[in-house]
Every structure is written in C-alpha cells, then in structure tokens.
Design an enzyme around this catalytic site. Structure first.
Site, PDB file in Angstrom:
ATOM      1  N   SER A 182      27.207  -6.610   6.498  1.00  0.00           N
ATOM      2  CA  SER A 182      28.281  -7.322   5.787  1.00  0.00           C
ATOM      3  C   SER A 182      27.805  -8.713   5.387  1.00  0.00           C
ATOM      4  CB  SER A 182      29.475  -7.445   6.750  1.00  0.00           C
ATOM      5  OG  SER A 182      30.410  -8.405   6.323  1.00  0.00           O
ATOM      6  N   TYR A 226      34.825  -9.360  13.761  1.00  0.00           N
ATOM      7  CA  TYR A 226      34.061  -8.626  12.730  1.00  0.00           C
ATOM      8  C   TYR A 226      32.705  -9.301  12.507  1.00  0.00           C
ATOM      9  CZ  TYR A 226      33.393  -6.221   8.184  1.00  0.00           C
ATOM     10  OH  TYR A 226      32.921  -5.456   7.134  1.00  0.00           O
TER      11      TYR A 226
END
Ligand code: NAP
Ligand code: GCO
Length: 268
Positions: free
Chosen positions: A148, A161
């Site tokens: 990510s 996250y």
C-alpha cells in the site's frame, strides 16, 4: 533465446489469489488467466465465492473457488492440501485479502487494531508458510504481497493498516532473503488509490453533488490526476508472477500514478 513476450507467459502455472472474488484480487486473477494460468481464489464468505465463480465464468475463466479464512492456520493448511490434490501445487500466491479500519488511533480498541494486523499481516505469513514447502521442492515460486501507500506513508485514522502494510513490506523482503536460494521470488505491489469497494467511502459524492474532499485531495496528490483502477495493476502483477521477473526479489513495485514521487499540487 526465448522471445521477450514468452517470458510473460503463465501457461501451466497455478495462481492462488486470496480475497479474489471481486476488486483488486479479481482483476489480478483475470490478468493471470489471460496470460495462461489456472486460477484458484478464496474468500471467507461462501456467497462471495459463488459470486466470484460466476464473475470469472462471465470472463470465460474456469476458476476454482474455496471458502477459508486466511487468518486461521488450520483452515489454511487443510485448504492448501485440498487445492494441491484437486488442482495442483500453487506456483503463484497473491496475498491480496485485506481490510482497513479508519478510526482515530486514540479511539481504536486493541481488538480492532489486532484484527487488522491479523488479516493484513499474519494472513500473508500463514498463507506463504503453507505454500512454501511445495515451492521449495519444485525450486520455483512467486509470492506477491499486496502492500500500500501506507507501506511508506502515514495518515490520520489508519494506524493499524499502516503498521500492517509497513510490516508486509518487511515480510516481503524477508521471504525474498530467506527463500531466494530456492528460486522463489517474493515481491510486493503497492497500489496507489484505487477505485474499489474498499475506497468507496472516500469517493462518495457530497449531498450537493460535489466531490468528497478526500477524492479532491487524492486527485491533487496524484500526478496522473485520477484514481487508479484494478486494471492498472494487471500488467505489473503479470510481470511479477512470470519468469520476466526472475531476478527481481524483495522489491515493492508502487503502482500509484506517481504519488510517492510528488510533493502535491502547488496552490494557485
Ligand atoms: P476489497 O474490495 O475490500 O477486497 C478485499 C477482499 O479480501 C475481499 O474479497 C474480502 O472479502 C477479502 N477478505 C477480507 N478478509 C479476509 C479473510 N480473513 N480471509 C479471506 N478473504 C478475506 O479491497 P480491495 O480494494 O480490492 O483491496 C485488495 C487488497 O489491496 C487489500 O489488501 C488492500 O489493503 C490492498 N490495497 C487496496 C488499495 C485501494 O486503493 N483499493 C490500495 C492499496 C492496497 P469480504 O468481502 O468477505 O471481506
Ligand atoms: C485510506 C485508503 C488507503 C488505500 C491504499 C493506499 O484510507 O487511506 O483506504 O489506505 O486503500 O492502501 O495505497
């Protein structure tokens, strides 16, 4: 000497994409199928596996769907054994299944934090561990971890996250380091902001019909001035799944329209 195009060919390979019934996972598996691979995918929900099988069939792909939770070591081991028996040993694993929780850190419970780490970081460990023995035996394998922007950057509300995806980048490097001698390559793809159900809340139109402020923010942060699409990830994924990338190991390929290179749009 092989032609360059043939080094991207996945004919005869078995690719397993976790959480592959829709979104990014579905697009990556579709790309592998178009390059010749047999597709296996999973989801935790039986109805999503059914919907995924139908969606692949619509694309002319005969996929194999399995129901299991990537965080459950027992379920994963049993499912990989079943896949090896019913389809064959996995040549390409894509750790795509993932969740996000957007909660300010000081309001997040430890249980919520752990759940994100469990699916986004422990899941890829459990999955890789399960396919590695067959890859080591074959002396060949490809593992692709879906990382990510948050493998590199922080932002408000996504502490769990970012911790998981930062950890996943390092797990990628470690798998590459530990199993490179078996001709196993482990790389990551770091998608930028991609239009999928996961990011839908960030793109919702305002009541007056204008763009969501986060939507405008992403357009201004991206030199390409648009959100990515799952299709933007197809070519990079085929590259990392194929022999074209046999000497690429421990790398995270950011497919972000230039976000990580850019300071952001200058004020007018
Ligand atoms: P998505 O639309 O939410 O899809 C994620 C998939 O993972 C779903 O099919 C989901 O199934 C599945 N899943 C969740 N927990 C699971 C579990 N425990 N076991 C098995 N499957 C599970 O997300 P996406 O946007 O396509 O994202 C795919 C991956 O790319 C994620 O790892 C995400 O973090 C990453 N990513 C996304 C973006 C983006 O902008 N969209 C950018 C960078 C990275 P359920 O529906 O049943 O939960
Ligand atoms: C968020 C987003 C991101 C993206 C993606 C960026 O809330 O900031 O959901 O985390 O999904 O992972 O690469």
């Amino acid at each position: 000497m092989k032609s360059v195009a043939s080094t991207f060919d996945l004919t005869g390979k078995i690719a397993l994409v976790t959480g592959g019934s829709y979104g990014i996972g579905f697009a990556l598996a579709t790309a592998f199928a178009r390059a010749g691979a047999t597709i296996v995918f999973n989801d935790i929900r039986p109805d999503l596996v059914e919907a995924g099988l139908e969606a692949y069939a619509k694309e002319g792909i005969k996929a194999h769907g399995y129901v299991f939770d990537v965080t459950d070591e027992g379920q994963v081991a049993a499912s990989i054994a079943k896949i090896e028996k019913e389809v064959g040993a996995v040549d390409i694993l894509v750790n795509n299944a993932g969740i996000i929780k957007r909660i300010p850190m000081h309001e997040m419970t430890a249980a919520e934090f752990r759940q994100v780490i469990d699916i986004d970081l422990n899941g890829p460990f459990i999955m890789a561990k399960a396919v590695l023995p067959a890859m080591m035996k074959k002396k060949a394998g490809k593992i692709i971890n879906i990382c990510s922007m948050m493998s590199e950057l922080g932002r408000e509300t996504v502490s769990a996250y970012a911790a998981a995806k930062g950890g996943l980048k390092m797990l990628t490097r470690n798998i590459a380091s530990e199993y490179g001698e078996y001709n196993i390559q482990c790389n990551g793809i770091g998608p930028g902001y991609i239009a999928t159900p996961q990011t839908a809340p960030l793109r919702e139109k305002q009541s007056d019909g204008s763009r969501h402020p986060f939507d405008s923010f992403i357009i201004a942060k991206t030199p390409a001035a648009r959100w990515g699409t799952p299709e933007d990830l197809m070519g990079p994924a085929v590259f990392l799944a194929s022999s074209a990338s046999d000497f690429v190991n421990g790398h995270v390929l950011y497919v972000d329209g230039g976000i990580l290179a850019y300071i952001g749009k200058q004020p007018k």
